[in-house]
Design an enzyme around this catalytic site. Structure first.
Site, short mmCIF file in Angstrom:
data_model
loop_
_atom_site.label_atom_id
_atom_site.label_comp_id
_atom_site.label_asym_id
_atom_site.label_seq_id
_atom_site.Cartn_x
_atom_site.Cartn_y
_atom_site.Cartn_z
N SER A 154 0.85 -1.19 0.00
CA SER A 154 0.00 0.00 0.00
C SER A 154 0.88 1.24 0.00
O SER A 154 2.04 1.18 0.46
CB SER A 154 -0.89 0.01 1.25
OG SER A 154 -1.50 1.28 1.44
N TYR A 167 -2.22 -0.62 10.38
CA TYR A 167 -2.24 -1.05 8.98
C TYR A 167 -1.01 -0.54 8.25
O TYR A 167 -0.32 -1.30 7.56
CB TYR A 167 -3.51 -0.53 8.31
CG TYR A 167 -3.58 -0.80 6.82
CD1 TYR A 167 -3.96 -2.05 6.33
CD2 TYR A 167 -3.27 0.19 5.89
CE1 TYR A 167 -4.03 -2.30 4.97
CE2 TYR A 167 -3.34 -0.05 4.52
CZ TYR A 167 -3.72 -1.30 4.07
OH TYR A 167 -3.77 -1.55 2.72
#
Length: 258
Positions: A154, A167
């Site tokens: 990501s 995350y």
């Protein structure tokens, strides 16, 4: 931006045809896009996630479109789940050529609210998802002297999201793991890379602050995955490819100058 919904990716990589790929997190979103794209390359697929009903529907849809695929319901953050997926790949297709570690838990909290439960469910779980599948598949690939592993990372591994400390930390760890795995596995003919999506939707939409002016699509991500899995990327390993419309290339968003 008119006509954005018509944007599609139609790249083909003939050397992928007939090869076997495991795709985790394949019950929705980017995972479905990756599975569909690889299926169109003629790959034989093992698709997995925890959501059985949704996943079986995806597998049925891809099979109806001509893909060769099988569904395995499993939680690959645990050894038994990863074993189940890997063993099904061997049973169904006698091997694994490509592993796409797409599964992830996006649930997180701002750091001051990052309790132990959420920390374990975001940071630790996401890293284990990659580790458990990769360990099994890498041993198999080493025995057969080749293969490609692609982690879905990501932009959060490079830049911080607000309110997603666990995350983002997991994606930064996965980026580091990508590089270490690439170095360790290169002598065995195994390449390891990552793809880091930015804002990704089902269809592209105008998006302020992104240099290319739109959100990405699962196909945008899937095309990068297929490229990295293919012989076209034979000399690429240990890299994180940002599929983000230029988001992480810029120093500041529009309107802010330093």
């Amino acid at each position: 931006m008119a006509g954005q919904s018509k944007i599609s990716v139609s790249a083909t990589f003939p050397d992928l045809s007939g090869k076997v790929a495991i795709v985790t997190g394949a019950s929705r979103g980017i995972g479905v896009g990756i599975a569909s794209f690889l299926g169109r390359q003629g790959m034989r697929l093992i698709l997995s996630a925890r959501s059985e009903d949704a996943g079986m529907a995806v597998a049925a849809q891809l099979a109806a479109a001509g893909a060769t695929c099988a569904w395995v319901t499993a939680d690959v953050a645990f050894a038994e789940g990863a074993d189940h997926v890997f063993e099904e790949a061997l049973r169904q297709y006698d091997g694994v050529d490509v592993l796409v570690n797409n599964a992830a838990n996006m649930r997180s909290k701002p750091f001051l609210d990052l309790d132990a439960e959420t920390y374990h469910a975001s940071f630790e779980r996401n890293v284990r998802i990659v580790y458990e599948m990769s360990l099994r598949v890498a041993h198999h690939m080493a025995e057969h002297k080749g293969g490609s592993i692609v982690h879905i990372s990501s932009v959060g591994g490079l830049r911080g999201h607000r309110g997603m400390a666990g995350y983002d930390a997991s994606k930064g760890a996965i980026d580091a793991l990508t590089r270490s795995m690439a170095v360790d596995l290169a002598p065995h003919g195994i390449r390891v890379n990552g793809v880091a999506p930015g804002n990704t939707r089902g269809v592209p939409r105008p998006l302020d602050g992104v240099p290319l002016g739109r959100s990405g699509t699962p196909e945008d991500v899937a095309a990068a995955v297929a490229f990295l899995a293919s012989d076209a990327a034979a000399y690429i390993t240990g890299q994180i490819i940002y599929v983000d419309g230029g988001l992480t290339a810029q120093l500041t968003p529009p309107g802010i100058f330093i």
